[in-house]
Write a protein that holds these residues in place. Structure first.
Motif, PDB file in Angstrom:
ATOM      1  N   LEU A 149      -5.652  38.683  45.149  1.00 39.21           N
ATOM      2  CA  LEU A 149      -5.341  39.016  43.761  1.00 39.21           C
ATOM      3  C   LEU A 149      -6.269  40.143  43.334  1.00 39.21           C
ATOM      4  CD1 LEU A 149      -4.106  38.587  40.933  1.00 39.21           C
ATOM      5  CD2 LEU A 149      -5.814  36.796  40.554  1.00 39.21           C
ATOM      6  N   ASP A 162      -0.892  40.145  44.526  1.00 42.07           N
ATOM      7  CA  ASP A 162      -0.695  40.095  43.083  1.00 42.07           C
ATOM      8  C   ASP A 162      -1.704  41.034  42.438  1.00 42.07           C
ATOM      9  OD1 ASP A 162       0.328  39.417  40.633  1.00 42.07           O
ATOM     10  OD2 ASP A 162      -0.147  37.281  40.757  1.00 42.07           O
ATOM     11  N   LEU A 197      -3.584  41.783  38.549  1.00 45.36           N
ATOM     12  CA  LEU A 197      -3.804  41.342  37.175  1.00 45.36           C
ATOM     13  C   LEU A 197      -4.657  42.382  36.461  1.00 45.36           C
ATOM     14  CD1 LEU A 197      -3.352  39.091  35.109  1.00 45.36           C
ATOM     15  CD2 LEU A 197      -5.401  37.962  35.998  1.00 45.36           C
ATOM     16  N   TYR A 201      -7.811  40.047  30.733  1.00 47.18           N
ATOM     17  CA  TYR A 201      -6.797  39.049  31.031  1.00 47.18           C
ATOM     18  C   TYR A 201      -7.226  37.696  30.461  1.00 47.18           C
ATOM     19  CZ  TYR A 201     -10.296  38.210  34.631  1.00 47.18           C
ATOM     20  OH  TYR A 201     -11.484  37.980  35.276  1.00 47.18           O
ATOM     21  N   GLU A 225      -4.437  32.556  32.845  1.00 48.32           N
ATOM     22  CA  GLU A 225      -3.465  33.256  33.691  1.00 48.32           C
ATOM     23  C   GLU A 225      -4.055  33.531  35.065  1.00 48.32           C
ATOM     24  OE1 GLU A 225      -0.570  37.206  33.785  1.00 48.32           O
ATOM     25  OE2 GLU A 225      -2.018  36.967  32.154  1.00 48.32           O
ATOM     26  N   ARG A 279      -2.403  32.238  38.551  1.00 52.27           N
ATOM     27  CA  ARG A 279      -1.995  33.146  39.624  1.00 52.27           C
ATOM     28  C   ARG A 279      -2.687  32.805  40.937  1.00 52.27           C
ATOM     29  NH1 ARG A 279       0.046  38.769  37.940  1.00 52.27           N
ATOM     30  NH2 ARG A 279       0.598  38.537  35.758  1.00 52.27           N
TER      31      ARG A 279
END
Length: 283
Positions: free
Chosen positions: A136, A157, A159, A163, A167, A171
């Motif tokens: 991530l 992913d 982000l 943030y 979340e 994730r």
């Protein structure tokens, strides 16, 4: 993981799920006495941890956090610990690479911009070495091109900072679940339409379709919701990240362009307009 952390999480979960479910859970584990207090005497920490995870449906993950901002890293690790996960901190991509090469991690959470070796360089090296641990990316760089660069480097992913921590946790846990089932998605397929999320390519009936970044993002969202009607509001929020209606025809323009690319010259039209509802991609 230390037992007191597990115990706090168990007590929290019991209290947060209602008396009836909490009592059932406690009886199965033998954690509560007659006064509904947690008791630990005579229970091995390892056995209790395993039982707790089994009964609550929780999974303890080992997460490598690669972040050069010490305050941000400390806050992230504290939150991960409170969520029941173990984490290790590396101060930049070079140290992160060395730590990752030791193995034993479920997910890497990697800041993109770091000194010595940035996140992109770190992840590219790991992927070349055959390490497929889910990644991530965290970054203040939120443009489509920035995300594409991160995903092409091998991230699963992306982000954008700032943030919501909830979340991030969601994730990370989703990446771990997909890895366990062997289904970290790198390909999307709807009928004869195929999308490679790593190479950022799209093919239909073997023919390559050239898409602009926003068109690719729009098609990805439609493919992930194939067979479902998606509204204009959903597209504005998820593809354009607008939380208001800009009162423009931006969606109509992009849908028209996308339709001309994925449907023109093929026997069946896949991208359908649902009158009064939005759009739907059909196999």
């Amino acid at each position: 993981m230390e037992w007191f952390i597990i115990r706090e999480r168990l007590i929290f979960c019991i209290e947060g799920r209602g008396d009836e479910l909490g009592a059932i859970f406690a009886q199965k584990l033998g954690l509560l006495d007659g006064a509904n207090k947690a008791v630990t005497d005579g229970i091995a920490a390892d056995a209790l941890t395993s039982a707790a995870i089994l009964q609550l449906g929780l999974q303890t993950m080992r997460i490598l956090v690669v972040e050069d901002d010490s305050e941000a890293a400390a806050a992230m690790m504290r939150g991960l610990s409170e969520a029941g996960h173990e984490s290790v901190h590396a101060v930049d991509g070079a140290f992160g690479l060395l730590e990752a090469q030791k193995g034993g991690y479920d997910v890497y959470v990697v800041d993109r911009m770091m000194p010595r070796l940035d996140g992109v360089g770190m992840v590219e090296t790991l992927r070349r070495d055959g390490d497929q641990t889910p990644v991530l990316f965290l970054s203040a760089l939120g443009e489509v091109e920035d995300r594409v660069t991160g995903l092409k480097a091998g991230a699963d992913d992306y982000l954008v900072k700032p943030y919501a921590f909830a979340e991030l946790i969601a994730r990370v846990e989703a990446l771990s679940r997909r890895r366990e089932t062997g289904s970290v998605a790198t390909m999307l397929k709807v009928g004869d339409l195929e999308m490679n999320l790593i190479a950022r390519t799209v093919h239909r009936e073997g023919r390559e379709i050239d898409l602009q970044p926003r068109e690719f993002q729009l098609l990805e969202f439609l493919m992930r919701h194939a067979g479902q009607s998606v509204t204009r509001t959903m597209l504005l929020e998820k593809v354009w990240e607008y939380h208001f209606d800009p009162q423009t025809n931006v969606i109509d323009v992009h849908i028209s362009r996308l339709r001309s690319k994925i449907d023109k010259g093929f026997d069946k039209a896949m991208l359908q307009t649902v009158r009064g509802a939005g759009y739907r991609l059909e196999a």
